[in-house]
Design a protein around this motif. Structure first.
Motif, PDB file in Angstrom:
ATOM      1  N   LEU A 131      27.891   7.056 -11.928  1.00  0.00           N
ATOM      2  CA  LEU A 131      27.468   6.467 -10.650  1.00  0.00           C
ATOM      3  C   LEU A 131      27.040   5.011 -10.821  1.00  0.00           C
ATOM      4  CD1 LEU A 131      25.560   9.443  -9.000  1.00  0.00           C
ATOM      5  CD2 LEU A 131      27.779   8.499  -8.342  1.00  0.00           C
ATOM      6  N   TRP A 214      30.695   6.812  -5.187  1.00  0.00           N
ATOM      7  CA  TRP A 214      29.370   6.181  -5.169  1.00  0.00           C
ATOM      8  C   TRP A 214      28.824   6.133  -3.746  1.00  0.00           C
ATOM      9  CZ3 TRP A 214      28.444   1.327  -2.809  1.00  0.00           C
ATOM     10  CH2 TRP A 214      27.108   0.913  -2.901  1.00  0.00           C
ATOM     11  N   THR A 217      27.813   9.577  -2.523  1.00  0.00           N
ATOM     12  CA  THR A 217      26.601  10.120  -3.137  1.00  0.00           C
ATOM     13  C   THR A 217      25.373   9.285  -2.791  1.00  0.00           C
ATOM     14  OG1 THR A 217      28.003  10.797  -4.966  1.00  0.00           O
ATOM     15  CG2 THR A 217      25.635  10.922  -5.337  1.00  0.00           C
TER      16      THR A 217
END
Ligand SMILES: Cc1cc2nc3c(=O)[nH]c(=O)nc-3n(C[C@H](O)[C@H](O)[C@H](O)COP(=O)(O)OP(=O)(O)OC[C@H]3O[C@@H](n4cnc5c(N)ncnc54)[C@H](O)[C@@H]3O)c2cc1C
Length: 686
Positions: A131, A214, A217
């Motif tokens: 991430l 990314w 999330t």
């Protein structure tokens, strides 16, 4: 009647790109007319209604929310004042062929635990690493790509791009980036299927696009209450309050031009001619290039090549007589032969033998999408795009499982729809542990590649437009300005920066900026003010930004320089070793017959022996190093004085306009006074 002082803009198409540009131009003072072939707005981002059920025809995942915020901020308002967003949590439930499921969440602790469940100890840490890298991709894309034009190849040499190119991993694949961080095939699949949103296979999409995982999330997946079209409707409303006019069921047949190579307006399908200062094409880029421009007026025959890697979909819109509680808002059903299913779509241009598919249940996050106690569900089965059938009888395509299919069967949409429906029902029943799904469907709507093509003029029925591999992005992609016809512009999925609702919205800003700049009209003030809603006014000493300690700055510089220093040392050592072994330097003149381990000998390896040449080389090296450091430290934004100068120019223009108005008003008053002094005051009205 149009205001004479206003510039007139015609927009072809009321998709997301068209309506966002209409709102921006109307807000900037243009007289805007939008012509749309359908009797509804939104294009792909529209709704299908049936008897109390509501379906999103295309998009259902609202990603990259800052781009939406920026749009409304630019328009002098706030996203929250127009659209009611709800966050979807969990983000997805992924169902695998072995009956297992993985839940992807925006809650980092939950997501970390889910990854560790499959990958064992260290999985959560690797997820964080993934991430972090994906976050750099996301942030750099926001800063360097989505808000900047790439009008020429030189644009790709901007310091912000060059210095960060390798950090974006554009040359590796998205799958490769996942494989770098995740050890199991299950997690690699879970974090890579999202490339389908770009119309690409994860095995071909550049590594940069981990930014999708990314944003999902870290920024979340959102849904506008009332359906995704609520965003478009609000843009239509905003543009109409600024005077824009929409003409539905009014297709445009051609963009007109004059002998100076400038767009002058459009000809509608019914032959009516409409004039304009600028024409903006939101219709599918490839279709527009091939159909809307005259041969001598900007036509570029594009994408005749059906080999391009694009995709389409068979989309089912099902009204159910009850709910399926085991379905979440966003559900993914992955094929066992993951890679094969992508190859069947992108390489063999057909429907995979065993398709992966996406199931969206809008009623799970927004109950208004279906009558109470019932579900409306959308099933999206990605398939290859429309292509012409091979002339030879024996034209066969070999699919992932080795089966050979005659070419014409890859385009037999009735049969493919039947197969897709059957496979989807079987897979859902098997993996969700339910039965009788087919009987629950009380109404069905279907979109095939042919439907997408017919409804929205999408070339080859490609739902996401031109793909996003390296040679189709940045300067390689069509920019806002038409390449040869002045006054003509493009906005939408196949133009820069790319496909997806937020990206088309980012494109509307670039398109508007190009138009304003070409007409020497200053940008609205709202474009320069900060759009961050969470910005805190720093009037408290606790919130003041402290300068970084010199030591930390040095540490940062050293840390970033380490790879270069190691590289330099390696090169120098190799040079010395080479010279010692072979007795001659590959680059410079060395002094022979000397002790090879003496300082004088070593020095001669790196110098030419000619003092003047050495001085020049040293200066060149020093200047290069200084430039590199300066570029590294240079601020990314434009200098303050430039912003101030632009603002001063804008103020001067406003002042001039005001003075002009005042002068007109004074002249009017004087004329009235003269009239009164000549004929006396007008009689009072009762
Ligand atoms: C099934 C599907 C699922 C998707 N899922 C997502 C998602 O979850 N999230 C996301 O962000 N994006 C998603 N997308 C992508 C997104 O919908 C598109 O990228 C975006 O809507 C493109 O907008 P646009 O304005 O470029 O084009 P369009 O929506 O195609 O708009 C162009 C308009 O021009 C009109 N037009 C064409 N020719 C003419 C003419 N001659 N005269 C007048 N009008 C004309 C068309 O009718 C259309 O209304 C999805 C797309 C599809 C199809």
């Amino acid at each position: 009647m149009a205001d004479k002082g206003k510039k007139k803009a015609i927009i072809i198409g009321a998709g997301v790109g068209g309506t966002a540009t209409a709102a921006r131009l109307a807000h900037a003072g243009f007289d805007v007319e939008v012509y749309e072939k359908n009797d509804f707005s939104g294009g792909r981002c529209s709704l299908i209604h049936h008897d109390g059920y509501r379906f999103d025809q295309g998009p259902s995942l609202l990603l990259l929310p800052p781009l939406f915020r920026k749009l409304y901020h630019d328009l002098g308002t706030k996203l929250e004042d127009h659209v009611d967003l709800v966050q979807c949590n969990p983000n997805y439930v992924i169902h695998y062929h072995d009956g297992e499921k993985v839940v992807l969440s925006s809650d980092r602790a939950q997501l970390g635990a889910e990854v560790e469940k499959w990958e064992g100890q260290g999985g959560a840490a690797r997820l964080e690493g993934f991430l972090r890298e994906a976050g750099i991709h996301g942030q750099l894309s926001y800063d360097q790509v989505l808000g900047k034009p790439f009008d020429s190849f030189l644009a790709m040499l901007r310091p912000g791009v060059v210095m960060n190119l390798m950090k974006l991993h554009p040359f590796g694949s998205l799958w490769g980036r996942c494989a770098r961080y995740f050890k199991t095939e299950r997690m690699r699949r879970a974090f890579s299927f999202g490339s389908m949103y770009l119309g690409s296979s994860p095995f071909d999409a550049p590594g940069t696009y981990t930014l999708l995982q990314w944003t999902e999330t870290c920024e979340g997946i959102w849904y506008p209450k009332g359906g995704f079209h609520a965003v478009v409707q609000s843009l239509v409303n905003i543009s109409e309050t600024h005077g824009a006019k929409y003409h539905f069921s009014t297709p445009v047949a051609q963009v007109l031009h004059n002998s100076k190579g400038r767009a002058t307006g459009v000809r509608l399908d019914d032959g009516t001619i409409k004039e304009a200062d600028v024409v903006i094409v939101n219709a599918d880029l490839v279709w527009a290039h091939n159909n809307l421009f005259a041969k001598d007026g900007g036509r570029t025959e594009m994408q005749k090549d059906e080999k391009e890697k694009k995709c389409s979909s068979i989309s089912f819109y099902w009204a159910l007589d009850s709910t399926i509680p085991s379905l979440n808002a966003h559900n993914i059903f992955l094929a066992e032969d993951y890679k094969g299913s992508f190859d069947d779509i992108f390489k063999r241009k057909g429907m995979p033998r065993e398709p992966s598919f996406y199931v969206n249940v809008p009623s799970r996050v927004d109950p208004s999408a279906a009558p109470e106690g019932k579900d409306s569900i959308v099933v999206l089965v990605p398939v290859g795009h429309l292509h012409s059938i091979s002339k030879q009888e024996e034209g066969l395509r070999t699919f992932a499982n080795g089966s050979q299919v005659p070419d014409k069967e890859t385009q037999d949409w009735d049969a493919l729809v039947d197969r897709a429906r059957k496979q989807v029902v079987e897979v859902m029943e098997g993996r969700l542990g339910i039965s009788g799904l087919k009987d629950k469907i009380v109404w069905e709507g279907v979109n095939t590649p042919q439907t997408w093509k017919d409804k929205f003029n999408l070339t080859h029925g490609s739902i996401l437009g031109i793909t996003h591999d390296f040679f189709n992005v940045l300067s390689f992609r069509q920019q806002a300005r038409h390449p040869s016809l002045k006054g003509a512009y493009f906005v939408g999925a196949s133009a820069h920066p790319g496909t997806g609702v937020p990206i088309a919205i980012a494109g509307s800003r670039l398109c508007t900026q190009a138009i304003l700049s070409d007409l020497s009209i200053p940008e609205p003030r709202t474009y320069t003010a900060s759009s961050s809603s969470s910005y805190i006014r720093r009037n408290n000493s606790l919130d003041e930004i402290q300068p970084l300690s010199v030591l930390y700055t040095l540490e940062n510089i050293l840390w970033r320089s380490i790879p270069y220093i190691i590289g330099m040392i390696f090169t120098l050592v190799s040079l010395v070793v080479y010279t010692i072994i072979f007795g001659s330097s590959p680059t410079f003149v060395i002094e022979r017959n000397m002790d090879r381990f003496s300082w004088k000998y070593l020095r001669s390896v790196f110098t030419t022996g000619d003092g003047e040449i050495d001085l020049v080389i040293s200066i060149v090296l020093a200047v290069t190093a200084a430039l590199c450091i300066a570029l590294r430290l240079a601020p990314e934004g434009e200098p303050r004085w430039m912003t101030d100068a632009r603002e001063a120019q804008r103020q001067a223009m406003l002042l001039e306009k005001q003075n002009q108005k005042n002068a007109e008003y004074r002249a009017q008053v004087k004329a009235q006074q003269d009239w009164i002094s000549k004929y006396g005051p007008p009689p009072a009205q009762s």
